[in-house]
Design a protein around this motif. Structure first.
Motif, PDB file in Angstrom:
ATOM      1  N   LYS A 120     -34.866  19.804 -11.698  1.00 43.85           N
ATOM      2  CA  LYS A 120     -34.218  18.484 -11.691  1.00 43.85           C
ATOM      3  C   LYS A 120     -33.574  18.189 -13.048  1.00 43.85           C
ATOM      4  CE  LYS A 120     -37.125  16.331  -8.178  1.00 43.85           C
ATOM      5  NZ  LYS A 120     -38.131  15.302  -7.892  1.00 43.85           N
ATOM      6  N   VAL A 121     -34.277  18.506 -14.128  1.00 43.31           N
ATOM      7  CA  VAL A 121     -33.732  18.283 -15.475  1.00 43.31           C
ATOM      8  C   VAL A 121     -32.451  19.104 -15.660  1.00 43.31           C
ATOM      9  CG1 VAL A 121     -34.157  18.721 -17.935  1.00 43.31           C
ATOM     10  CG2 VAL A 121     -35.926  17.656 -16.531  1.00 43.31           C
ATOM     11  N   LYS A 122     -32.490  20.371 -15.259  1.00 46.51           N
ATOM     12  CA  LYS A 122     -31.325  21.235 -15.415  1.00 46.51           C
ATOM     13  C   LYS A 122     -30.163  20.766 -14.534  1.00 46.51           C
ATOM     14  CE  LYS A 122     -32.525  25.755 -16.284  1.00 46.51           C
ATOM     15  NZ  LYS A 122     -33.153  27.040 -15.916  1.00 46.51           N
ATOM     16  N   ASP A 123     -30.472  20.349 -13.320  1.00 49.69           N
ATOM     17  CA  ASP A 123     -29.431  19.847 -12.423  1.00 49.69           C
ATOM     18  C   ASP A 123     -28.799  18.569 -12.968  1.00 49.69           C
ATOM     19  OD1 ASP A 123     -29.972  21.963 -10.731  1.00 49.69           O
ATOM     20  OD2 ASP A 123     -30.929  20.748  -9.167  1.00 49.69           O
ATOM     21  N   LEU A 124     -29.631  17.694 -13.509  1.00 50.07           N
ATOM     22  CA  LEU A 124     -29.100  16.455 -14.084  1.00 50.07           C
ATOM     23  C   LEU A 124     -28.200  16.738 -15.287  1.00 50.07           C
ATOM     24  CD1 LEU A 124     -32.274  14.205 -13.830  1.00 50.07           C
ATOM     25  CD2 LEU A 124     -30.075  13.781 -12.701  1.00 50.07           C
ATOM     26  N   SER A 125     -28.614  17.638 -16.153  1.00 56.09           N
ATOM     27  CA  SER A 125     -27.774  17.928 -17.322  1.00 56.09           C
ATOM     28  C   SER A 125     -26.487  18.630 -16.898  1.00 56.09           C
ATOM     29  CB  SER A 125     -28.539  18.728 -18.371  1.00 56.09           C
ATOM     30  OG  SER A 125     -28.855  20.009 -17.918  1.00 56.09           O
ATOM     31  N   ALA A 126     -26.559  19.468 -15.879  1.00 58.45           N
ATOM     32  CA  ALA A 126     -25.344  20.113 -15.369  1.00 58.45           C
ATOM     33  C   ALA A 126     -24.407  19.082 -14.741  1.00 58.45           C
ATOM     34  CB  ALA A 126     -25.701  21.195 -14.352  1.00 58.45           C
ATOM     35  N   SER A 127     -24.985  18.074 -14.102  1.00 57.38           N
ATOM     36  CA  SER A 127     -24.135  17.056 -13.488  1.00 57.38           C
ATOM     37  C   SER A 127     -23.400  16.224 -14.544  1.00 57.38           C
ATOM     38  CB  SER A 127     -24.945  16.151 -12.549  1.00 57.38           C
ATOM     39  OG  SER A 127     -25.836  15.333 -13.274  1.00 57.38           O
ATOM     40  N   ALA A 128     -23.969  16.091 -15.726  1.00 56.66           N
ATOM     41  CA  ALA A 128     -23.272  15.390 -16.813  1.00 56.66           C
ATOM     42  C   ALA A 128     -21.997  16.139 -17.183  1.00 56.66           C
ATOM     43  CB  ALA A 128     -24.198  15.242 -18.024  1.00 56.66           C
ATOM     44  N   VAL A 129     -22.078  17.460 -17.249  1.00 53.62           N
ATOM     45  CA  VAL A 129     -20.891  18.265 -17.549  1.00 53.62           C
ATOM     46  C   VAL A 129     -19.877  18.136 -16.424  1.00 53.62           C
ATOM     47  CG1 VAL A 129     -20.018  20.573 -18.086  1.00 53.62           C
ATOM     48  CG2 VAL A 129     -22.283  19.900 -18.878  1.00 53.62           C
TER      49      VAL A 129
END
Length: 131
Positions: A99-108
């Motif tokens: 979830k953390v990785k998906d959220l940070s990827a969604s910021a990009v």
């Protein structure tokens, strides 16, 4: 109470400031060497800059392009940092880490979509004017 020894060790130094820039440039080198998406962003950024010169865009349009490119790269760096740290902290699969990785990827992703919008608003009318 102030630790005098700490203060003396960390006095302002031009040499240390220059060294800190070398760390930052090393981070950019790592980003472009290890992150495929960053290379794609770089190609698109170079294309946008080339088109900006070709079409003689205004100062305000340059500001928009520079901020859009910087926004995407800054978030790509943060995303890559989060992913590397998450992999270090939890090498095994973890739903929370995912979830953390998906959220940070969604910021990009949001930054890239915003940058695309800026580019379309600036360049599409000029491209149509060529036809």
């Amino acid at each position: 109470m102030i630790n005098i020894g700490y203060m003396q060790q960390n006095k302002f130094s031009i040499k240390n400031r220059i060294r800190s820039f070398s760390y930052a440039f090393n981070g950019l080198k790592i980003l472009l060497k290890e992150e495929h998406n960053a290379r794609i962003h770089l190609i698109i950024a170079v294309l946008a800059i080339f088109m900006g010169f070709f079409f003689h865009i205004s100062r305000m349009e340059w500001i928009a392009i520079i901020f859009a490119v910087g926004f995407v790269f800054a978030l790509e760096i943060v995303n890559s940092s989060i992913e590397k740290l998450a992999d270090r902290v939890s090498p095994d699969y973890s739903e929370q880490i995912k979830k953390v990785k998906d959220l940070s990827a969604s910021a990009v992703l949001i930054a890239a979509i915003s940058a695309l919008g800026v580019g379309l608003l600036i360049f599409v009318p000029r491209l149509f004017a060529l036809w």
